[in-house]
Design an enzyme around this catalytic site. Structure first.
Site, PDB file in Angstrom:
ATOM      1  N   LYS A  85      -6.373  14.920   3.768  1.00  0.00           N
ATOM      2  CA  LYS A  85      -5.651  13.646   3.726  1.00  0.00           C
ATOM      3  C   LYS A  85      -4.636  13.651   4.865  1.00  0.00           C
ATOM      4  O   LYS A  85      -4.401  14.681   5.485  1.00  0.00           O
ATOM      5  CB  LYS A  85      -4.965  13.421   2.385  1.00  0.00           C
ATOM      6  CG  LYS A  85      -4.114  14.592   1.902  1.00  0.00           C
ATOM      7  CD  LYS A  85      -3.590  14.346   0.496  1.00  0.00           C
ATOM      8  CE  LYS A  85      -4.632  14.626  -0.571  1.00  0.00           C
ATOM      9  NZ  LYS A  85      -5.053  13.442  -1.296  1.00  0.00           N
ATOM     10  N   ARG A  86      -4.056  12.498   5.123  1.00  0.00           N
ATOM     11  CA  ARG A  86      -3.032  12.400   6.166  1.00  0.00           C
ATOM     12  C   ARG A  86      -1.956  13.468   5.933  1.00  0.00           C
ATOM     13  O   ARG A  86      -1.563  13.727   4.802  1.00  0.00           O
ATOM     14  CB  ARG A  86      -2.416  10.991   6.094  1.00  0.00           C
ATOM     15  CG  ARG A  86      -1.465  10.634   7.192  1.00  0.00           C
ATOM     16  CD  ARG A  86      -1.273   9.122   7.222  1.00  0.00           C
ATOM     17  NE  ARG A  86      -1.002   8.561   5.897  1.00  0.00           N
ATOM     18  CZ  ARG A  86       0.218   8.403   5.376  1.00  0.00           C
ATOM     19  NH1 ARG A  86       1.278   8.768   6.058  1.00  0.00           N
ATOM     20  NH2 ARG A  86       0.378   7.873   4.184  1.00  0.00           N
TER      21      ARG A  86
ATOM     22  N   LYS B  26     -13.162   9.689  -4.350  1.00  0.00           N
ATOM     23  CA  LYS B  26     -14.372  10.193  -3.689  1.00  0.00           C
ATOM     24  C   LYS B  26     -14.740  11.576  -4.227  1.00  0.00           C
ATOM     25  O   LYS B  26     -15.919  11.863  -4.499  1.00  0.00           O
ATOM     26  CB  LYS B  26     -14.154  10.250  -2.175  1.00  0.00           C
ATOM     27  CG  LYS B  26     -13.904   8.887  -1.546  1.00  0.00           C
ATOM     28  CD  LYS B  26     -13.341   9.007  -0.135  1.00  0.00           C
ATOM     29  CE  LYS B  26     -12.849   7.662   0.375  1.00  0.00           C
ATOM     30  NZ  LYS B  26     -12.125   7.773   1.661  1.00  0.00           N
TER      31      LYS B  26
ATOM     32  N   HIS C 142       0.797  -1.222   0.000  1.00  0.00           N
ATOM     33  CA  HIS C 142       0.000   0.000   0.000  1.00  0.00           C
ATOM     34  C   HIS C 142       0.832   1.276   0.000  1.00  0.00           C
ATOM     35  O   HIS C 142       0.263   2.367   0.005  1.00  0.00           O
ATOM     36  CB  HIS C 142      -0.934   0.018   1.223  1.00  0.00           C
ATOM     37  CG  HIS C 142      -2.169  -0.801   1.036  1.00  0.00           C
ATOM     38  ND1 HIS C 142      -3.261  -0.348   0.342  1.00  0.00           N
ATOM     39  CD2 HIS C 142      -2.483  -2.062   1.420  1.00  0.00           C
ATOM     40  CE1 HIS C 142      -4.200  -1.273   0.320  1.00  0.00           C
ATOM     41  NE2 HIS C 142      -3.756  -2.326   0.976  1.00  0.00           N
TER      42      HIS C 142
ATOM     43  N   LYS D 118       2.781  14.304   0.706  1.00  0.00           N
ATOM     44  CA  LYS D 118       1.475  14.754   0.209  1.00  0.00           C
ATOM     45  C   LYS D 118       1.468  16.261  -0.040  1.00  0.00           C
ATOM     46  O   LYS D 118       0.555  16.796  -0.652  1.00  0.00           O
ATOM     47  CB  LYS D 118       0.369  14.348   1.174  1.00  0.00           C
ATOM     48  CG  LYS D 118       0.163  12.823   1.223  1.00  0.00           C
ATOM     49  CD  LYS D 118      -0.917  12.428   2.211  1.00  0.00           C
ATOM     50  CE  LYS D 118      -1.086  10.916   2.322  1.00  0.00           C
ATOM     51  NZ  LYS D 118      -1.777  10.318   1.177  1.00  0.00           N
TER      52      LYS D 118
ATOM     53  N   THR E 209      -7.258   7.397  -2.366  1.00  0.00           N
ATOM     54  CA  THR E 209      -8.666   7.065  -2.588  1.00  0.00           C
ATOM     55  C   THR E 209      -9.556   8.295  -2.426  1.00  0.00           C
ATOM     56  O   THR E 209     -10.658   8.325  -2.967  1.00  0.00           O
ATOM     57  CB  THR E 209      -9.144   5.964  -1.628  1.00  0.00           C
ATOM     58  OG1 THR E 209      -8.780   6.290  -0.284  1.00  0.00           O
ATOM     59  CG2 THR E 209      -8.547   4.614  -2.001  1.00  0.00           C
TER      60      THR E 209
END
Length: 503
Positions: A234-235, A349, A33, A240, A345
């Site tokens: 997001k985290r 969404k 992952h 990121k 993900t």
């Protein structure tokens, strides 16, 4: 899991080792992952031996058999080459940073013990094969697959966005799309229909009003509903690049401050929101959160610009809050350095809910671009193939003037707490201290250009709405139903069976 199943079969069920190993390798499959090294765990042998002595013993037996297999398999190589390869592929290896400390490479144990290994997006699965586990891929190419992630349309559209769901159902004539999301493709002919666009915008505005009410309750602020709702949830992680986002918001604020009142009338208003959790010990992530909060404190109180730009860090981010945010979002940010996001993900969404994406060609963004049209996304940034070279060259990069000015602003205390923010600034701008590993400076100018294109398109609401509808219409592939069918068929080898009907 591997060692535990072997323990149960050998110690509890009294199977012989070979029989137990045959069952284990048929049962086990490994989904990778992440490409982040901190998540590809390596556990010290001394710790495992103390905490789980039998599991460590089983792992050592597995590794002994594995390295013997490799020695036999590569017997034709020169001894030096063979020994180097066996050492490189061994499940138990010396810690390169701590002399004489041996570690169990848990990912290698998973690959060796599994019948299938997969990544979770097309680009990620290629990285898994060509980078992370390349030696293993060369040996067992048939083991490696791709299974692009998906999200459930029941929660992430039908439940969390009932107004849009009702519009889709009425337009398509049934709610079959909830269990067969490829039905959403039938929305494409409506993307340029002015009457349908008006209904689509009405649904979005109502969702924005709900999120605005949450902001009012949480922060006490009224936000303009004519503003573009710009979201990154997001985290919190350096890869990121929430930091890149906040730097662009600072730049937007600085440009607004330079404008005359007449120039400001032409500006697209924005309400920017960031949300997400940081790991408890992740110091740099907490500094990023603090910077978002402090920049927001300055921007949101500025009487000259607050009607044109806001920034909020949404506290206590969770699924329930995401169900409120995603239907209201108009632009979502998926801006990881190319080659670092396994899939993502939240991008799926947002896509399902007709939210446009600004992003790099990373993770599932690439496949979303294939389904909804790259020309309908705001794409920026370096390619994954160039990242290793650019990292080596980063210390010699001539950074953008605006980037340097923002670094000086933060370091100079424009948002307070300058000592607290110094390690954050140094990590991306001072190559004697940091290395800008995630190439924030490299992608800065490209990101600003993409943001300018966002402003241009948003001023044409018909075109923005057309793209929004096309996003939802192209989201069929990203249902978890499709993902699970692929796992069942290609990895688990199970057949769907209808439950028996009651008499």
């Amino acid at each position: 899991a591997v060692a535990e199943l072997m323990r149960l079969l050998v110690d509890v069920e009294a199977l012989d080792w070979e029989q137990a190993w045959s069952i284990t390798t048929k049962c086990m499959n490994y989904t990778n992952h992440t490409v982040m090294p901190e998540a590809l765990e390596k556990w010290p042998v001394r710790v495992l031996a103390k905490m789980l002595p039998r599991h460590m013993e089983i792992t050592e037996i597995i590794n002994a058999g594995w390295t013997k297999f490799l020695e036999d398999k590569y017997a034709s190589l020169k001894p030096v080459e063979r020994d180097a390869l066996v050492e490189r592929m061994s499940i138990i290896q010396e810690n390169p940073w701590v002399k004489d400390e041996m570690q169990v490479n848990m990912a290698y144990l998973a690959v060796v013990s599994s019948s299938a290994v997969n990544g979770v997006a097309a680009i990620h699965s290629e990285i898994v094969k060509n980078d992370i586990f390349n030696d293993f891929y060369k040996l067992f190419p048939e083991k490696f697959q791709n299974k692009t992630n998906g999200v459930t349309p029941r929660r992430w559209l039908a439940f969390c966005n009932p107004a849009l769901s009702d519009l889709i159902t009425k337009t398509l004539g049934s709610d079959n799309w909830i269990s067969d999301t490829y039905e959403l493709a039938k929305l494409k002919p409506y993307a340029t229909d002015k009457a349908f666009q008006a209904k689509w915008r009405e649904v979005k505005q109502a969702a924005k009003a709900k999120l605005a009410s949450y902001i009012k309750d949480t922060f006490g602020d009224d936000v303009p509903l004519n503003a573009l709702f710009d979201i990154q949830i997001k985290r919190i992680h350096e890869y990121k690049r929430q930091l890149l986002n906040v730097l662009s918001i600072i730049e937007r604020y600085k440009q607004l401050k330079k404008m005359s009142p007449e120039e400001r009338k032409k500006v697209v208003p924005r309400v920017c929101m960031v949300g997400g959790k940081a790991a408890s010990a992740y110091d740099m992530a907490k500094r990023i959160i603090h910077l978002v909060v402090k920049v927001g404190d300055v921007i949101n109180k500025d009487p000259e610009t607050k009607d044109l730009l806001r920034l909020y860090f949404l506290p206590d981010y969770n699924v329930s809050l995401a169900e409120l945010i995603i239907p209201a979002s108009e632009l979502s940010q998926h801006i990881s350095t190319a080659g670092t996001e396994a899939s993502g993900t939240s991008n799926m969404k947002f896509q399902m809910n007709g939210c446009l994406i600004i992003g790099t060609m990373d993770g599932a963004n690439i496949e979303i671009a294939e389904e909804s049209g790259k020309e309908n996304m705001f794409v920026f940034g370096v390619d994954a193939d160039d990242v290793p070279r650019l990292r080596k060259e980063r210390k010699n990069l001539k950074t953008h003037k605006r980037f340097d000015e923002i670094m000086a602003d933060i370091e100079g205390g424009m948002f307070g707490d300058k000592e607290y923010f110094k390690p954050l600034v140094d990590s991306i701008s001072n190559m004697k201290v940091g290395n800008d590993w995630f190439l924030v400076a490299n992608d800065f100018a490209s990101y600003l250009n993409a943001q300018a294109e966002v402003d241009r398109v948003y001023q044409d609401q018909d075109e923005w709405t057309r793209r929004s509808i096309v996003y939802t219409a192209g989201s069929g592939k990203f249902s978890s139903d499709r993902t699970i069918v692929e796992y069942a068929k290609d990895i688990w080898h199970v057949q769907p069976t209808r439950p028996p009907t009651s008499n």
